[in-house]
Write an enzyme that holds these catalytic residues in place. Structure first.
Site, mmCIF file in Angstrom:
data_model
loop_
_atom_site.group_PDB
_atom_site.id
_atom_site.type_symbol
_atom_site.label_atom_id
_atom_site.label_comp_id
_atom_site.label_asym_id
_atom_site.label_seq_id
_atom_site.Cartn_x
_atom_site.Cartn_y
_atom_site.Cartn_z
ATOM 1 N N CYS A 161 -2.409 -0.181 66.956
ATOM 2 C CA CYS A 161 -3.461 0.018 65.954
ATOM 3 C C CYS A 161 -4.219 -1.289 65.721
ATOM 4 O O CYS A 161 -3.669 -2.377 65.865
ATOM 5 C CB CYS A 161 -2.852 0.509 64.644
ATOM 6 N N ASP A 177 -5.088 -2.359 62.930
ATOM 7 C CA ASP A 177 -4.667 -2.887 61.628
ATOM 8 C C ASP A 177 -4.334 -4.383 61.720
ATOM 9 O O ASP A 177 -3.573 -4.800 62.597
ATOM 10 C CB ASP A 177 -3.431 -2.090 61.159
HETATM 11 ZN ZN LIG Z 1 -3.053 1.738 61.620
#
Ligand SMILES: [Zn+2]
Length: 208
Positions: free
Chosen positions: A41, A43
């Site tokens: 991800c 993130d």
């Molecule tokens: Zn994520």
């Protein structure tokens, strides 16, 4: 954040690397031969190499919102093809993480503009596993489970690709589904039973 500090950090990093190995950048410049393709991800808290304790040159990395492997995404498909066909990695990892904003957004019905078609792929994961997910009453646990099932489905999407199937037959390429627990820092191997899943999907997705 003062971006000047990034350039200061960089000078310090070069200094640290050369202190250990004077030829560090000569070796780095001579080419790459990573063992692993990591799909994770975007993130900011899930730093791929850092959490695995790996160094530059060890891992080919692709990151997008909610670690998706979508067959019509030219970006991820190019990365998979290059890593598997050309770099000849022996392992492909899809790594999700708990508290994933992308997965959470997909569980809600808000209109998120350009993100809608992207998140719809996670909503499809929910639909496929609806009975199991709806059986989980605790919202947090349900959210964690969807993160795990999303990893599993993205691994299956990888197995559907010709590049992965060919490498699986030729050199026993391994696909792994992992989750990073953001609350403890722990990396968890979901130990997905791909042999079993493969048997069920190969009939439909088998590519020569
Ligand atoms: Zn994520």
């Amino acid at each position: 954040m003062n971006l000047d500090s990034i350039f200061d950090n960089n000078k310090q990093w070069i200094h640290n690397k050369l202190a250990v190995d004077n030829d560090y950048f000569t070796k780095l410049g001579s080419g790459q031969n990573p063992e692993l393709l990591y799909i994770g991800c975007s993130d900011s808290r899930v730093a791929a190499e850092d959490l695995m304790g790996l160094e530059p040159g060890d891992v080919f990395v692709h990151r997008n919102i909610a670690n998706m492997v979508i067959s019509i995404d030219l970006n991820v498909m190019s990365v998979v093809n290059y890593a598997v066909d050309h770099l000849k990695v022996n392992h492909v990892v899809v790594c999700g993480h708990y508290a994933c904003g992308g997965v959470k957004a997909a569980m809600q019905s808000a209109d998120l503009g350009i993100l809608n078609p992207w998140l719809r792929n996670i909503r499809d994961v929910y639909r496929i596993h609806k009975a199991e997910l709806d059986g989980i009453k605790d919202e947090e646990k349900k959210y964690d489970k969807l993160v795990e099932l999303n990893v599993q489905e993205q691994c299956i999407n990888l197995i559907k690709t010709a590049a992965v199937q060919k490498a699986y037959r030729e050199r026993d390429l391994k696909v792994h589904g992992w989750v990073f627990d953001i609350h403890t820092g722990k990396l968890i191997d979901l130990k997905i039973d791909f042999e079993n899943i493969l048997e069920h999907i190969m009939e439909i997705y088998h590519l020569d």
